[in-house]
Design a protein around this motif. Structure first.
Motif, PDB file in Angstrom:
ATOM      1  N   SER A 161       5.744   3.839  -1.322  1.00  0.00           N
ATOM      2  CA  SER A 161       6.715   4.890  -1.424  1.00  0.00           C
ATOM      3  C   SER A 161       7.838   4.854  -0.556  1.00  0.00           C
TER       4      SER A 161
ATOM      5  N   SER B 133      10.831   3.425  -0.877  1.00  0.00           N
ATOM      6  CA  SER B 133      12.197   3.592  -1.490  1.00  0.00           C
ATOM      7  C   SER B 133      12.517   5.027  -1.763  1.00  0.00           C
ATOM      8  N   CYS B 134      11.531   6.061  -1.668  1.00  0.00           N
ATOM      9  CA  CYS B 134      11.707   7.412  -1.657  1.00  0.00           C
ATOM     10  C   CYS B 134      12.257   8.188  -0.322  1.00  0.00           C
ATOM     11  N   GLN B 135      12.025   7.257   0.506  1.00  0.00           N
ATOM     12  CA  GLN B 135      12.570   7.877   2.144  1.00  0.00           C
ATOM     13  C   GLN B 135      11.920   9.220   2.395  1.00  0.00           C
TER      14      GLN B 135
ATOM     15  N   SER C  19       4.283   1.345   2.029  1.00  0.00           N
ATOM     16  CA  SER C  19       4.870   0.428   1.543  1.00  0.00           C
ATOM     17  C   SER C  19       5.238   1.104  -0.083  1.00  0.00           C
TER      18      SER C  19
ATOM     19  N   GLN D  59       9.632   1.889  -8.831  1.00  0.00           N
ATOM     20  CA  GLN D  59       9.999   0.576  -9.365  1.00  0.00           C
ATOM     21  C   GLN D  59       9.087   0.161 -10.392  1.00  0.00           C
TER      22      GLN D  59
ATOM     23  N   THR E 265       4.958   3.921  -9.070  1.00  0.00           N
ATOM     24  CA  THR E 265       6.044   4.067  -8.025  1.00  0.00           C
ATOM     25  C   THR E 265       7.430   4.167  -8.744  1.00  0.00           C
TER      26      THR E 265
END
Length: 497
Positions: free
Chosen positions: A169, A171-173, A167, A304, A302
């Motif tokens: 990480s 956004s880093c795909q 969860s 964000q 993170t």
């Protein structure tokens, strides 16, 4: 199968034909991974073994056996290759291991193991300590003194940490993670294997020599950079000294992969200056913090929520608060107990680390037991000063001592054999400009040899063995104090032993 493992294998099955594991030209899809894990799990069940130690190099084989032990409902005991032979014997005996996956050796035969072919060594089941209910993995902390301690973990705790990391990480795909640390290290096992697999990513595996880690404490930078260029990973987990090497390489103009999206760094204090240097190179570095007792990670920066100088905010599955003395306390999934010891009591687990919060970000000060008090009554956390010292190019390692002394003394390991005393003195002076007087390096000694696990002056992952260092350098420090010369950043006459 351990009950909590059901959800793991069910989620892996959803990824079907995606590539799960790759080691050079060898690769497994998620479907092939599950088939092979089932086959190996059935084999272990047929053997009737209970506690299985993994003494394998990084690679697909290590990971498949780890998952097979989990699926079979047995107990996995990773055997770190960076442990000394005596520490490895301690692990095998204290955990009452009856099946060893690895190479036959006289040392293992002396413990009663008999090779059966296919890389398995068996022995009659020794008298075993009763494990806390649900124990599926015993991971050993390298510690700072004495023999390593066995931390008993269940599947639920490990997988909760892994899911929280997915969860954090997301956004880093991340689609490709390269394992750099030994898989026997819990951090890589949880964050570098379980988390990527839960996310449907590909775990890239190479033998340790092919990522540049040689033995307990040697690192080959060109090999490491070559592996990064070949694999082009999206994520890595690095110790501070590995991050420092990567940043130094970038600043020297050596090519770095453009694929990196998330570099987690932990295992020791990271100087803010190093993170700022990484930022300047465009490296996406996120500092975190954890402990084996909580199945590795408890805090993480993170994309964000990131603040340099902090170890991030707590992961979503746990809570953190501070004790009256600013000790970091953790509430949530944790160890079932230490091997051979009663289970910990109470809801809050003391970490032994000191810190404070700033707008929800945890900022660490150092280890509670490492803090020393000078002769003038000032409290000093040596890790803070040591992290600043190793930022200086001439200094590879540093240990600061000042307990009950009027001035602080550092023992310095030069990064280069040709570094002169003048080079080291200039580096110390540069650091001292940023420090309050009570924390400055007032005097220093040149180390006789690097701090390593081989000479018992550091653990295998680079943590200083402070008691051993004090015993080794005590005479030199006493002689220095007897001189009653407290000129800032002047070396002791002659090298220390």
């Amino acid at each position: 199968m351990w009950p909590a493992a059901d959800s793991l294998f069910a989620k892996l099955a959803l990824h079907a034909e995606r590539i799960a594991l790759r080691e050079g030209q060898l690769q497994f899809s998620y479907r092939q991974l599950l088939d092979e894990v089932s086959r190996r799990s059935a084999y272990l069940t047929q053997l009737g073994v209970q506690r299985i130690a993994l003494d394998l190099d990084n690679g697909i084989d290590w990971l498949l056996w780890d998952l097979a032990v989990l699926k079979a409902g047995l107990v996995c005991v990773p055997l770190p290759g960076f442990f000394s032979p005596d520490q490895q014997r301690h692990v095998l005996d204290s955990a009452s291991v009856d099946c060893l996956l690895g190479q036959d050796s006289p040392a293992f035969r002396d413990l009663g193991f008999v090779a059966t072919g296919a890389g398995l060594l068996l022995r009659a089941r020794p008298q075993a300590d009763e494990l806390p209910a649900g124990t599926c993995k015993i991971t050993y902390t390298s510690g700072t003194t004495g023999q390593p301690k066995g931390v008993c973990l269940d599947a639920h705790t490990q997988l909760q940490v892994a899911q929280s990391l997915v969860s954090a990480s997301a956004s880093c795909q991340v689609e490709r993670h390269l394992c750099v640390l030994p898989l026997a290290t819990l951090l890589e096992n949880i964050a570098g294997v379980y988390a990527p697999l839960l996310a449907g990513a590909c775990v890239e595996l190479l033998p340790m020599t092919e990522v540049g880690l040689l033995g307990a404490s040697q690192f080959d930078l060109p090999t490491f950079l070559g592996a990064l260029q070949r694999v082009q990973p999206h994520s890595l987990i690095l110790l501070p000294q590995l991050l420092l090497a990567l940043v130094n390489a970038g600043e020297r103009g050596l090519p770095l992969p453009g694929s990196l999206r998330f570099i987690a760094v932990g295992g020791g204090r990271v100087a803010p200056q190093l993170l700022e240097r990484a930022d300047a190179l465009g490296l996406p570095v996120f500092e975190g913090y954890g402990l084996s007792e909580c199945a590795s990670v408890v805090c993480l920066n993170t994309p964000q929520q990131r603040r340099i100088g902090s170890v991030g905010k707590p992961l979503e599955h746990l809570e953190i608060r501070l004790g009256p003395d600013q000790e970091v306390l953790v509430k949530g999934p944790r160890l079932l107990g230490y091997l051979g010891e009663p289970a910990p009591q109470g809801d809050w687990l003391g970490t032994g680390d000191l810190g404070h919060f700033d707008e929800g970000f945890l900022i660490l000060h150092g280890r509670k037991k490492h803090q020393f008090i000078t002769a003038f009554g000032r409290n000093v956390n040596p890790e803070w000063v040591e992290a600043e010292l190793v930022q200086q190019l001439p200094i590879a390692q540093a240990w600061l001592h000042g307990e009950a002394l009027p001035t602080n003394v550092a023992v310095l390991v030069p990064r280069f054999a040709e570094s002169s005393d003048e080079d080291l003195a200039a580096a110390v002076e540069q650091v001292n400009r940023q420090l309050p007087d009570y924390a400055r390096v007032h005097h220093w000694l040149r180390a006789g040899q690097p701090f390593s696990s081989a000479n018992q002056q550091a653990t295998a992952n680079g943590r200083l063995r402070r008691t051993a260092l004090y015993q080794h350098y005590r005479s030199a420090i006493d002689e220095l104090m007897a001189l009653d010369i407290f000129t800032t950043s002047e070396p002791c006459p002659g090298d220390a032993p």
